[in-house]
Motif scaffolding. Structure first.
Motif: not given
Length: 101
Positions: A69, A72-73, A75, A78-80, A82, A89
């Motif tokens: 995460n 992701v934060s 950049d 991307t979220e997908d 993960t 996961s």
């Protein structure tokens, strides 16, 4: 009457259908077995991408990310990215990316 009729007899059509059926019986089960290979290769590729982004984050910031995460934060991914396509996961432990249930 016409004595020179061209066409397929019922026996010839049945033989062709039987040959096509045998070919399908041999091919279709093998396609089902390949699905697992595709998912595992896709997950391995995603792990490689996220590992490269983890290394890039480390080079840019001087610190290892504590979680996916955090990438992701920032950049980097991307979220997908993960989770793998098979539902596993991704997690990061000491800078190494792993897939877990």
């Amino acid at each position: 009457m016409l004595k020179n009729q061209k066409g397929f007899t019922l026996i010839e059509m049945l033989i062709v259908l039987m040959v096509i059926s045998v070919i399908m019986i041999l091919i279709i089960p093998n396609l089902g077995k390949k699905t697992g290979d595709v998912h595992s290769k896709g997950c391995e590729a995603l792990i490689s991408v996220v590992q490269a982004q983890t290394d890039a984050y480390h080079i840019d910031t001087g610190n290892l990310p504590s979680s996916v995460n955090q990438l992701v934060s920032a950049d980097y991914i991307t979220e997908d990215q993960t989770t793998c396509s098979d539902g596993n996961s991704l997690s990061i432990s000491n800078g190494v990316v792993n897939a877990s249930n």
